[in-house]
Design an enzyme around this catalytic site. Structure first.
Site, short mmCIF file in Angstrom:
data_model
loop_
_atom_site.label_atom_id
_atom_site.label_comp_id
_atom_site.label_asym_id
_atom_site.label_seq_id
_atom_site.Cartn_x
_atom_site.Cartn_y
_atom_site.Cartn_z
N HIS A 152 0.84 -1.24 -0.12
CA HIS A 152 0.06 -0.09 0.03
C HIS A 152 0.99 1.18 0.00
CE1 HIS A 152 0.45 0.72 4.51
NE2 HIS A 152 0.73 -0.40 4.35
N ASP B 160 -0.49 4.30 0.90
CA ASP B 160 -1.10 5.06 1.87
C ASP B 160 -0.49 4.99 3.17
OD1 ASP B 160 -2.53 2.51 1.85
OD2 ASP B 160 -4.12 3.27 3.09
N GLU C 92 -5.40 0.62 2.50
CA GLU C 92 -5.00 -0.29 3.56
C GLU C 92 -5.23 0.07 4.86
OE1 GLU C 92 -2.90 -3.33 5.90
OE2 GLU C 92 -2.28 -1.01 5.69
N HIS D 42 3.34 3.96 12.50
CA HIS D 42 2.42 5.00 12.87
C HIS D 42 2.66 5.76 14.05
CE1 HIS D 42 -0.96 1.87 11.49
NE2 HIS D 42 -0.10 1.92 10.51
ZN LIG Z 1 0.92 -1.23 6.36
#
Ligand SMILES: [Zn+2]
Length: 368
Positions: A64, A66, A125, A339
Site C-alpha cells: 500500500h 497510503d 490499506e 504509525h
Molecule cells: Zn502497512
C-alpha cells in the site's frame, strides 16, 4: 533511480489514506516496462502492474502507498525525508514505502524471469480497506490474472533485519455481550437483580482464557475482555444492564460458532444477548510452499539469518490473498516505529530488502 532515491521520492507524496497524492502516476511512469491497470473505486486508487516474461508461475508483490496521518511530536517534516546518520525519517518509512521501493526496483531490474511478475498497490490499506486489495482481486479473478504466489512487503522484522517473516495472520472477532438485570437501591440488593454480581462469578472462566491450544502456526486464540460497563457512576444505585466487549484474535482452530458456544456455556442461566462480528478470517500458507522456502533462503543469503515463521500481530491485506487460496508471505523492514512520530528505517535495511527480493525473483523461476 537507485532504491534509496526511489524510496525518498515515494516518501515525499502526502499519501494519507485514501489519497495517493499522485504517487501512482509517478510509479506507473517509472515502471514503463510493465502494463498498467488502474482499478479505482470511489476515492480509492489502485494500481496493478504486470509483465509476462514466460509461461511459468505468476509472482506478485503487493503493498500500500497510503500512510496514517503524521500526528504530533515530529522533529522534522513528516513528508520531507530526513537523514540522520544511516536513518531516514518520514511517515511511511517502515509502513510501507521501504517495501514498495524495494520491490519496484527489484521487479524493474528483473531479467530472464520465467513466468509473470506483477505489482499490486492500493491507497486503502490504512483505512477501511473495502475498496482496495479486495476490489483488485475481484477484477483479477474476472480477468483470469490472479497470481499464484504473493509477497506483501509489510514491515515484519522484530528487532533485527531478517529475523521474521509472516506466513499467515490470525483472524479477529469482536463481540458484545449484554446482560440484563433490574435496577435498584444499593441498600436493598434483595429487591434488585444486579448484573455485575451475576457475572462476577463467571469472569474467571472468561478473562484471558484460551479457546484452543494453538498449533505449530498459531498461538492459542484468547478471549480478551476490552470493556465492561454498567451503572451510572454513583454508589447508591445498582445497574439494570451490563455490557461487556471482547476480542478474540483467532487461529484456524476457533471460529465464530466456537465463540457462541463458549459464551453460552457460561451465560446460559442468564438473560443475555450476544453480537459477534468477524472483521478478518485467519489464514496460513504451508511452510513447504515454494514461496516460503524461497523467501527463507533469500533472507539467509543476504543476512545469514534463519528467519522465524510468524503469524502474530494484527491484520494486513495479506488476508485477502489468503481467501483466494493464494500462497502468501510477508517480509519487510523492522517495524518498531510504525504509525508513531519520527517513523524511521535505515538505508541498509532498504538496500538489503531490495537484495532479498532480487534473489527471490532470480531463484523463483529456477524450478521449485
Ligand atoms: Zn502497512
Amino acid at each position: 533511480m537507485d532504491t534509496i532515491s526511489l524510496f525518498e521520492k515515494l516518501l515525499t507524496f502526502k499519501s494519507i489514506t485514501p489519497d495517493d497524492d499522485g504517487a501512482f502516476d509517478f510509479i506507473e511512469a517509472y515502471m514503463s516496462g510493465f502494463e498498467a491497470k488502474r482499478i479505482d473505486v470511489d476515492e480509492v486508487k489502485n494500481l496493478f502492474l504486470v509483465k509476462k516474461f514466460g509461461d511459468g508461475d505468476h509472482l506478485c508483490f503487493a503493498g500500500h502507498i497510503d500512510v496514517v496521518p503524521p500526528g504530533d511530536g515530529w522533529s522534522s517534516d513528516a513528508f520531507e525525508p530526513t537523514r540522520v546518520g544511516d536513518e531516514i525519517i518520514a511517515r511511511g518509512a517502515q509502513d510501507m514505502k521501504s517495501g514498495v521501493a524495494a520491490f519496484l526496483n527489484a521487479s524493474c531490474e528483473a531479467e530472464n524471469f520465467k513466468g509473470t511478475l506483477s505489482i499490486l498497490l492500493t491507497s486503502d490499506e490504512e483505512g477501511d480497506a473495502k475498496n482496495g486489495t479486495i476490489k483488485v482481486l475481484e477484477y483479477l479473478k474476472e480477468e483470469n490474472l490472479l497470481p499464484d504466489f504473493v509477497v506483501v512487503a509489510e514491515p515484519t522484522c522484530e528487532s533485527v533485519f531478517g529475523d521474521s517473516i509472516k506466513i499467515g495472520r490470525r483472524g479477529s472477532i469482536n463481540g458484545i455481550i449484554e446482560k440484563l438485570g433490574t435496577q435498584g437501591h444499593a441498600a436493598y440488593p434483595e429487591k434488585a437483580n444486579n448484573p455485575i454480581h451475576k457475572i462476577a462469578a463467571i469472569l474467571p472462566y472468561l478473562a484471558g482464557i484460551n479457546l484452543d491450544n494453538g498449533d505449530e502456526n498459531f498461538a492459542p486464540s484468547q478471549f480478551v475482555i476490552t470493556d465492561i460497563r454498567a451503572g451510572m457512576e454513583v454508589t447508591n444505585v445498582t445497574p439494570g444492564k451490563l455490557k461487556m466487549m471482547f476480542n478474540v484474535r483467532n487461529s484456524t482452530k476457533t471460529d465464530k460458532k466456537d465463540i457462541i458456544d463458549f459464551v453460552h456455556k457460561y451465560f446460559k442461566e442468564m438473560d443475555y444477548s450476544l453480537i459477534l462480528n468477524q472483521s478478518a478470517k485467519p489464514f496460513v500458507t504451508n511452510q513447504n510452499s515454494k514461496i516460503v522456502r524461497h523467501m527463507i533462503s533469500a533472507i539467509k543469503e543476504v543476512t545469514d539469518k534463519t528467519t522465524k515463521l510468524s503469524t502474530a500481530g494484527g491484520t494486513s491485506d495479506a488476508r485477502f490473498f489468503g481467501e483466494y487460496g493464494i500462497d502468501t508471505v510477508e517480509f519487510g523492514v523492522i517495524n518498531d516505529t510504525i504509525h508513531a512520530p519520527n517513523e524511521r528505517t535505515t538505508v541498509k535495511e532498504v538496500e538489503d530488502l531490495k537484495r532479498v527480493f532480487d534473489i527471490l525473483i532470480r531463484n523463483f523461476s529456477k524450478g521449485d
